[in-house]
Structure formats: C-alpha cells, structure tokens
Motif scaffolding. Structure first.
Motif, short mmCIF file in Angstrom:
data_model
loop_
_atom_site.label_atom_id
_atom_site.label_comp_id
_atom_site.label_asym_id
_atom_site.label_seq_id
_atom_site.Cartn_x
_atom_site.Cartn_y
_atom_site.Cartn_z
N VAL A 73 106.25 12.75 56.83
CA VAL A 73 106.05 13.73 55.76
C VAL A 73 105.09 14.80 56.27
O VAL A 73 103.99 14.49 56.75
CB VAL A 73 105.49 13.08 54.48
CG1 VAL A 73 105.28 14.13 53.39
CG2 VAL A 73 106.43 11.99 54.00
N THR A 74 105.52 16.06 56.17
CA THR A 74 104.68 17.17 56.60
C THR A 74 104.81 18.27 55.56
O THR A 74 105.39 18.04 54.49
CB THR A 74 105.08 17.62 58.02
OG1 THR A 74 104.22 18.69 58.43
CG2 THR A 74 106.52 18.08 58.08
N SER A 75 104.25 19.44 55.82
CA SER A 75 104.27 20.47 54.77
C SER A 75 104.19 21.87 55.35
O SER A 75 104.05 22.05 56.56
CB SER A 75 103.12 20.25 53.78
OG SER A 75 101.92 20.75 54.31
N ILE A 76 104.28 22.83 54.44
CA ILE A 76 103.99 24.22 54.79
C ILE A 76 102.50 24.35 55.08
O ILE A 76 101.75 23.39 54.94
CB ILE A 76 104.39 25.16 53.63
CG1 ILE A 76 103.60 24.80 52.35
CG2 ILE A 76 105.90 25.10 53.38
CD1 ILE A 76 103.80 25.80 51.23
N ASN A 77 102.07 25.53 55.51
CA ASN A 77 100.65 25.72 55.75
C ASN A 77 99.88 25.52 54.45
O ASN A 77 100.30 26.00 53.40
CB ASN A 77 100.36 27.13 56.29
CG ASN A 77 100.87 27.29 57.71
OD1 ASN A 77 102.01 27.71 57.92
ND2 ASN A 77 100.05 26.93 58.66
N PRO A 78 98.77 24.83 54.51
CA PRO A 78 98.01 24.58 53.28
C PRO A 78 97.45 25.88 52.70
O PRO A 78 97.10 26.79 53.43
CB PRO A 78 96.89 23.65 53.73
CG PRO A 78 96.79 23.81 55.19
CD PRO A 78 98.15 24.20 55.68
N THR A 79 97.38 25.91 51.39
CA THR A 79 96.83 27.05 50.66
C THR A 79 95.88 26.52 49.60
O THR A 79 95.91 25.32 49.29
CB THR A 79 97.93 27.84 49.94
OG1 THR A 79 98.39 27.04 48.84
CG2 THR A 79 99.09 28.19 50.85
N PRO A 80 95.06 27.38 49.02
CA PRO A 80 94.20 26.92 47.92
C PRO A 80 95.02 26.51 46.69
O PRO A 80 94.50 25.87 45.78
CB PRO A 80 93.36 28.16 47.58
CG PRO A 80 93.59 29.14 48.67
CD PRO A 80 94.86 28.79 49.35
N ALA A 81 96.32 26.86 46.68
CA ALA A 81 97.16 26.52 45.53
C ALA A 81 97.53 25.04 45.51
O ALA A 81 97.86 24.49 44.46
CB ALA A 81 98.44 27.36 45.55
N GLY A 82 97.48 24.38 46.66
CA GLY A 82 97.77 22.96 46.70
C GLY A 82 99.24 22.66 46.99
O GLY A 82 100.14 23.35 46.49
N GLU A 83 99.48 21.68 47.82
CA GLU A 83 100.85 21.31 48.17
C GLU A 83 101.17 19.88 47.74
O GLU A 83 102.25 19.59 47.27
CB GLU A 83 101.07 21.45 49.68
CG GLU A 83 101.06 22.90 50.17
CD GLU A 83 99.66 23.51 50.12
OE1 GLU A 83 98.70 22.81 50.50
OE2 GLU A 83 99.53 24.66 49.67
N GLY A 84 100.22 18.96 47.90
CA GLY A 84 100.44 17.58 47.46
C GLY A 84 101.20 16.73 48.47
O GLY A 84 102.00 15.87 48.10
N LYS A 85 100.88 16.91 49.74
CA LYS A 85 101.60 16.16 50.77
C LYS A 85 101.33 14.66 50.69
O LYS A 85 102.28 13.86 50.72
CB LYS A 85 101.20 16.72 52.14
CG LYS A 85 101.85 16.05 53.32
CD LYS A 85 101.65 16.87 54.59
CE LYS A 85 100.27 17.47 54.65
NZ LYS A 85 99.35 16.88 55.61
N SER A 86 100.05 14.29 50.58
CA SER A 86 99.75 12.85 50.48
C SER A 86 100.36 12.26 49.22
O SER A 86 100.85 11.12 49.21
CB SER A 86 98.23 12.61 50.44
OG SER A 86 97.63 13.07 51.62
N THR A 87 100.33 13.03 48.14
CA THR A 87 100.90 12.57 46.88
C THR A 87 102.40 12.30 47.05
O THR A 87 102.91 11.28 46.58
CB THR A 87 100.65 13.65 45.81
OG1 THR A 87 99.25 13.94 45.79
CG2 THR A 87 101.08 13.19 44.45
N VAL A 88 103.09 13.21 47.73
CA VAL A 88 104.53 13.00 47.97
C VAL A 88 104.76 11.80 48.88
O VAL A 88 105.68 11.01 48.66
CB VAL A 88 105.18 14.28 48.55
CG1 VAL A 88 106.61 14.00 49.02
CG2 VAL A 88 105.17 15.39 47.49
#
Lengths: 555, 555
Positions: B59-74
């Motif tokens: 599991v990976t993600s887009i670049n982190p932003t202050p808006a939050g992505e929730g990678k660990s949550t996913v």
C-alpha cells in the motif's frame, strides 16, 4: 566454578505465572514481559495493599572495595535461605544500569548460585523502565529548548537551565557540551550536560512516587531553571507533566522475576547511591512487604550512603521502617580497609583485619543509632583462614552484634541458613525506628548531623557556591526537605583514599541542588561525576552472542 | 465521531494468544508483552518459514499533503476487509516514532475504525525496539569517543567520525553540538550531531537483517569514520559488534498486535521514508507472508519515496515481490495538489481535481513500471461531492487502472470491501517484478534512473561535495549498492512547493553517504533534516493521563 551467566543460563526458571501464584496473584493480575518477567500493575498493587505487612529487612554493607563484598548476593541468598526455612520471603532490588554493564562494573543481579534471573535480560533492557525514564527526561529537555526557540514566553535564562539530558550509557564526552549550534532553526545555543539516567531526578521521582497522581504531582514540581529575573520555573509552567506521566505510565509499576531458587524478586528503579538516593522504588518495597512474611531489600554502596538514605529519605515514604538491618562484610575487604594491598589479600593478615574492622564497626554502630536490630553477615571467600574468621567473629561479638557466616555465592540459599536464623530472631526484637534528623531542621544542621554521626566528620564546610545556593534555598522556602549527600562510596569521608574509619575531617559541600520533584536537596560532597566514563577496555569488547541467541561475556 | 484514542480505548481486544492462534502459533511460541502485545522470536519465525508464501500487497500513496490521505488507515481497513471476505490477511506495518507523537504528526496506528491496538502503547514505548536501537546507537558512539580518549589506537580522525548519536525525540537543539568540553577526563572535544532514531543506520540495519548472524555481520560492516590517513574504520575494528548485537537481540524480532477487528498485525521497525528507506522490517513482512493468505504492508510517504525504496532496496531481500500495489489518494489531497488552498478544500472544484490528478497519475504509472498489478484506493471524505468522485473514477479508468472507494476510517473493514475485491482479482494477474536498476550500475546511473523515471526530473546534478564523495565511494569499492534518496516527501522534485507532477527539473544531490551496514548509499537531495524539531505548541501540551491510567490527547 561456572561463570555467573553460565549458571543463569543453565537454570530452569519457573513460568512467571508460577512465581505470581506464590504471591497469591493470578496470571491476569500480572503484565507478562516474555515468559519469565512481569509487571505488577496499579490495580494489583492495590490488591496487595489489602494484606498485612511483613517484616522488612534492609541489607547494607561496609564501604565497597575492589576486593568485593557481595551485598546483592547476600540479599538474594538470604531470601532463598528464608524460603528454605519455610518463611516466605520476597526480594525488592534495584534495576541494573546498562552503562556499567557495557563498561566495567558488570550487572547487578547477584552472583554465583545467588542470582536473580533472567540475568541477561535484567542487565540489558529488562522491561524498559530505564529507557522510559531516559525518554521522559529527554522529552522534557527538548520541550525546554523548544520553548527557548519558540519565543521563550516564560523568559527562561538559557544560562540558568537546570535540566540535563540523560542516557543510560557511560559517555564521558557528553559531560559538558554545547548544543543549538548552526542555523537559527537549530534553536538557542547554550552549554548543556548529560547525566547517566540512574543519576537523574526522573529516576529519583519514579522511585519515590506512590501512584500516577503522585508521579504527576512530582513531575509538575520539577525545577527546570530560572528566569532572567532569577525566579524559579517549573514543569508545571510548561504544562507538560501529563505527557511525561504518560511516558512513565508503565515504568512506574514494579517488575517481578525470580531467583535461581524461584524466590519471588521485585526489581524496580535503580538510582546510584553515590550520586542519588540508591534504593529501589517504594512501590517495589511496599509490594514485597505485603506479598511475603519477609521483604528483603538492599541499599546501594556502603551503609554511609545507601542505608543512610534508605533510613532518612525513603523510610518516611514507606508503610513501615526496617525490622532488621544486615551489614555485609568480607575478610578480604576489611583487610583492604586495614591497609593490606589488593594483590596480597589471599594471605592471612590478622593485624590488617583488626585495623580494617574499624570500618565495619562504625557502620554497625551507625545502623544501631536508628534503633533497629542489626546483624552482620560475614560473606566467606575460599581464601579466608580460620584464624581470620574467628578474629572477625570475636570482634563483632565484642560490639554486641550477632554475626553469621554466609556462603551463598557457592551454595545458594543453603549458604545463608545461619544468617536467616539470625534475621528471624532479630526481627522479633523491638525496632523503634528513630530518624537521624527532622526535615524541618535547617540544611546545615541536617548536613552536619549526617556528617558527624554517620561519616565521623568534625565539621561541614560550604564552598561559596554552596553558600549562595543555600541562601537561594531559603529565599524560595525549599529548605524543609531531606538532604541527599553525593559522596564517594569508597570512604566515610569525601576522600576516596581514606579507608577504614577516618575521623576529624571537614566535609566540604560544593553545591546544594534542589530536586523539588524528588523532594530532596542534593549536597555534592566532592567532585562526584553524574556521568561515568568507559575504561580502556570496556566490557562491551568481550560480550558476544551466537546464532542461537546464547550470550557470553556478560557478568 | 469519537477521537481515535477514544475508539481504541472502547475496543475490547482479544488476548494476544488468540491472535497468535490465528497464525497457528501456541502461547509458548510467542513472547508476551502485556496481554495484548507479543514478540515472534527467531524459533517461531523459523517455524513460520516452513509454510507456503501468501500474496504480498504493497500500500502506497500520492505525495502527502496537509489535507490527509489515510494510507495507514487504508492498509488496516483493507486487511480487515479481506478477513471479512474470508481471505486470511495479516498486516505488516512500521512502528511509530515517539518524537512525532510528542510533536506534531501524532501516532501511526491508523485512525477511526481502522486502527491497530493497543494504540497508546504502540505509539509510546511498544515493546522497546526503538529504545534498544537508541541504546545500541549511543553505546557505539560512546565506545568510539572512548577509543579517542583512551589513546586512539585506530588513529581515527575526530573530524572524520561518521557515527551520530540518536534519540527518538524531536530535538532541534541537538542537530549540531560540540562534545567533550571541559577537563581532559571528559574526552576529546569535537563537533558531533544527533539524529532521530528512525533516521539512524541502526534502524535500517534492523529492518534489513535476516537473523542474528546477519545482524552482527551488518553491525560489523558499519563505517564509523576515517583515519588521519583517510582510511575507513569499521565497527569490526572496534570489536564491539557482539555487544551491539546483544543489545538488539530482542528488538530484532517482530511484534504481534491486532486491529480493532482482531486482524493480526505484525509491527516492526520504523525508518522514516524521506530520510531513510521507509519500510517495516523484512522479518515482519516475511512473517506476514508465511502467516496469511495475504500480507498487507505499507511504505512510507508517497510512492516516489517509500514504494520506490520498497521495490528497489527491500524487495530483493524478501522471499517474493509484491503481487499487487495499492495507491491511496483522496479528493481533497488531489485538489490541494491541483492548487486549491487548504482552507477551501471543503468546496467542490473539478478543475483543481483534474489538475491535481496528475500527481496520482504519475504515481500509478511509476508503479506500473515495476510490472506489478496496480489498483487505486479513493479514500472518501464526507466533503467529497459525487461529481468529484465520478470525475476521479473516470480519470483513473482512462489510465486503465481499477479503483475502489474506501471509507475505512468511518466504517472499518466494511468500508474496504470493494477494495478487497479489487485486490483479490488483481492478485490473480501475473506480476513479473522488474527492478528499476541493477546494483552493479554506477551510482550516477542509478540516481538518474530514479530521478528521471520516478520523479520526472530531466537530469541529476552532484554538488562538488557529492562528487568528492562519489570518488571516495569508487576508491573504496562501495559503488555496487542500491541508492536511498533522501528527498522532501511533499513533491516529486526536491522542491517541497512543486506540487502536482513537476517535470524538467534538475535534481541536485548534495551528499552521498555510504551506509555499509544497511547496505545502501544515501543520496541527500535537498537539505533533509535527520533530526526534526518541535512545533510552537507540541502535542505534549495536550497529552494527559488520569489517576486510573486513562490517556487523553494522544492522536
């Protein structure tokens, strides 16, 4: 004979649930750490507190020498012996510091056949208490320096910050440092120091706190420094005591392990006795007192340091004072105190023994001042001659103290049966604990009382720095606290070379440092290092582990 | 909705023995730490290794932003969803660092109804791995400075020592220090620095070591500095790798905990992905692979940092490459990448979403380069509009990638069922893992490959310092190692403000640092801090605990 670690590794430990059952605790009432270590959480301590108090036995010793005394060994062996004699005994001991384990001293889990196990784990990270203290200590330090960096609303004077960082490592290069170098984002440049964790106020606080509420209260009271206007600033002003308490929430609870003979041992907290108060936590002692018929605890270094602090600083925090004090001595160490060179200690020397006996004699008399029954343990070495043993027994008897020979290193609990008998008898005698001083006395009176009555000093002298600090203590109303004298462990005096029973000297106090969280004033008598160094050939060079996890070289 | 810690505290966790049983392990085969945490010791890992390998999901993600992505949550929610769908899934995650917990970022245990528990313990000291690493790191540092002090037999140049001290604390004041001030007994004066423990080579070594023997080998290989004659000096020369291995003997073994839905989670090792390799230990991933039908693991920060390192540095050390890669994105974060200000993210903005999609698009294409099936997780927020969701799904579909909506924060595993279906389907497709570069390539080629193919750079430029270091790498034959680029997590480029999908830029490499124990070369792209600072109002100010041990303010 096998090495300590070989003996410990060959031992078949009972599951920690079995040891807990000896204390009347279920598996659910302990927090296991592996299969042979556990914590006794707050709810379990509360349950133990419902039970009656057992007898408290304090084990202390003559001034330490390179010849070795075996105080921890006797503590362990005595408890094993009491259990062999069908008296339930529980040990309360300090946790070892990792710094000396990697340096020179080795661990602190007893030796030979009188050890607590798992020896390697206890000497390494154990249940993480030291690391939690280090983390809390350094989180506070980072918060203080961050406060300076973020605008310094409290107006803290960077030159008057009194909170050192800490590591559980012997690292001489960190005694004096400059931090905050480089760019503005790197914070405020200032001089700063590191202590070994066991010398930190955090450690003292952990060892004296009664519960989470008391812990947080003490953390709030920590003096972190002074403003530019020389007003004190506390952790309460930073508002971070809650976070620090969270960091210590598990470290606060005592740890349960066992001896080679499966005697329950509660090991918790480990301040050095030369630079701190030198006793395991009050929660550990209290748990041991409620858990067995006898609680056997130990104070660090000689009775002038550890036992004095146990009796004057710690005991007022305990539900009861000791019922018996055991003073440990060896023929070898007494001969060394009597002037016999280290290399010659294998040879009989009655004159040196007689001369060196003065050290033991003063410790015995000092302990009697507290109006608690005192017995002596003569911890045997193979090189002791029968003439020496007879002489020492006679000398002790002439001072109206009972003594027993112990051979617990070689024989385990069996080698402590005679001492156990003495202790059981002595514990029936009345103990009318009399503290050496009252907290309400002024600081100089308290220092002079200890120096004259325990150390044999003629007088106490304060350096100009200490005098200035004394005025400050008075100004801020911090004088009504017990004093914790930081002094060399090798002598009654502040001169480590003055063996035996020196007297007539002046004890020089160089600094008076308020430890308001711990609740005592540290008086520095001599240049006592709060951060040890490593020797030319550290123990780390000999420690190894194989592919299967078998450790060698740990002592 | 309740806070993360309130949800975690309300949860009734299964005894850790019950979770172990889900992995086919008995109570004797785990080392409990309390009733809800355990270590999986070496013998247990060996037993697991006898079983077949499951599917590996990264599991990976887009670049982190202050808006939050929730990678660990996913990551957590996906595993819970797979278990709800009767596919046994086991999580492998990194351990949180205490520094950010007390600072700004908060913990790293997921959020809402997709969390691993015990949340507070995992975020605090957990089973002590971080502290063991800190102790080993600083024991080595003390041994090095002691070597200088004790005669410097190895002829180490104090100005060329390359082993920083470490603390698991955000402490900006320790970035640049001078140590060894004062008397001769305080050691050799020199400039020295501290890193956060998760940035240390010790951490990288722990995460890449296969067993105790490999751990000791890697520790021996650590480059500690250079002689006055500029010859490299290693830990092997000091002869202390055995002692350091002893300090890490328990930290090496992965930790077992559970999710709120009692999915087994193996949490171990936690290097940051901007300044280190950013993945949990290979032992944790390997154990998860043998323990379940699906092993779900996560790489730190965006796919340009964490996933690239997982695929090029970590995967060659694993028994198999990922079978599926999940890229997590949120509408809010993509709009932020598309230029919408943080304060306006609650408002629909299709143009910004379309523009910001370029960030996700490049990450998806990058992951496809590795010839592993890729799927996208659109992690929903309540503010997402249906027009935005439709647009994003269409954009992803146009790139021939399957996507699923996830709502695991609010709904737990149920909110990840659609993603779980996608993953199960994708895992049937052929994965023909193709590494981006070969270790045998020269360093500049390796750097250029990553910079051009992953980051979208036009070229790589080495500063004169980096060029000098490159010559040194060649001279000593250290060039045939993978490269670990330390770069801002906020952008594909080395400019944290260049959001979206920047291209055509030149990536500047300022330093090339051989990490011979970890087995990679760190390339510093930009001024990446290896010791974070605390904010003006640290999280520590809000964290508290009551008399009963109930914690508040931890997130």
């Amino acid at each position: 004979m096998k090495t300590d670690i070989a003996i410990a590794q060959a031992n078949q430990a009972a599951p920690i649930e079995t040891i807990a059952a000896k204390l009347g605790l279920t598996a659910a009432e302990i927090e296991p750490y592996g299969h042979d270590k556990a914590k006794l959480p707050g709810a379990t301590l509360a349950k133990l507190r419902q039970r009656p108090l057992g007898k408290l036995v304090l084990v202390t010793s003559i001034n330490p020498t390179p010849a070795g005394e075996g105080k921890s060994t006797v503590t362990v062996g005595l408890a094993d012996a009491l259990n062999q004699s069908h008296h339930s005994a529980v040990i309360a001991l300090r946790e070892p510091s990792l710094g000396p384990v990697m340096g020179m001293k080795g661990g602190a889990t007893g030796g030979g056949y009188a050890q607590v196990v798992p020896m390697a784990d206890i000497n390494l990270h154990f249940t993480g208490d030291m690391h939690a203290l280090t983390a809390a200590n350094n989180t506070l330090a980072a918060l203080i320096d961050n406060h300076l960096h973020q605008g310094n609303q409290l107006n803290l004077d960077p030159k008057r910050i009194r909170w050192p960082r800490a590591l559980d490592i012997n690292d001489r290069a960190l005694r004096e440092t400059i931090i905050g170098l480089g760019k503005p984002a790197n914070g405020q440049m200032r001089s700063a120091s590191f202590q070994i964790t066991v010398a930190s106020e955090m450690m003292a606080i952990l060892c004296l706190a009664h519960d989470l509420t008391d812990l947080k209260k003490r953390l709030n009271q920590i003096l972190i420094g002074y403003t530019y206007q020389r007003q004190p600033v506390f952790v309460a002003d930073l508002g971070v005591a809650g976070a620090l308490t969270v960091l210590l929430k598990d470290a606060l609870w005592p740890n349960l392990v066992q001896t080679l003979e499966q005697t329950p041992a509660i090991i918790h907290g480990g301040p050095f006795a030369n630079i701190a108060h030198g006793c395991n936590s009050i929660l550990a002692t209290e748990a041991a007192l409620h858990a067995g018929e006898y609680a056997i605890t130990e104070a660090g270094f000689g009775a002038d340091l550890g036992a004095e602090k146990f009796l004057d600083i710690v005991t007022p925090q305990l539900p009861k004072a000791p019922d018996v004090i055991v003073v440990v001595a060896t023929i070898r160490a007494l001969k060394y105190n009597g002037g016999q060179p280290l290399a010659d200690l294998d040879h009989e020397n009655l004159a040196a023994l007689r001369q060196g006996y003065q050290n033991l004699q003063r410790h015995l008399r000092n302990m009697q001042r507290y109006q608690i029954p005192v017995v002596a343990s003569i911890n045997q070495f193979a090189t002791d001659t029968s003439a020496e043993l007879t002489l020492l027994q006679d000398l002790i008897a002439a001072d109206h103290v009972d003594s027993a020979l112990t051979s617990v290193f070689a024989d385990g609990g069996k080698g402590g049966l005679a001492l156990a008998d003495l202790v059981v008898t002595a514990a029936q005698r009345p103990a009318t604990y009399q503290r050496l001083y009252q907290d309400s006395a002024d600081v100089v009176t308290k220092l002079t009382t200890i120096a004259q009555k325990i150390y044999g000093a003629a007088a106490v002298e304060l350096t100009p720095t200490a005098q200035r600090q004394l005025r400050q203590l008075r100004k801020f109303g911090w004088e009504n606290l017990p004093v914790c004298i930081a002094k060399t462990q090798y002598s009654f005096s502040d001169d480590p070379k003055a063996l035996g029973a020196p007297s007539g000297f002046t004890l020089t106090i160089r600094e008076l440092i308020p430890k308001l969280g711990a609740g005592f004033i540290v008086a520095m008598a001599g240049n006592i290092l709060t951060m040890p160094g490593l020797p030319a050939h550290p123990a780390a060079e000999k420690i190894d582990i194989d592919a299967d996890g078998q450790i060698t070289g740990l002592s």
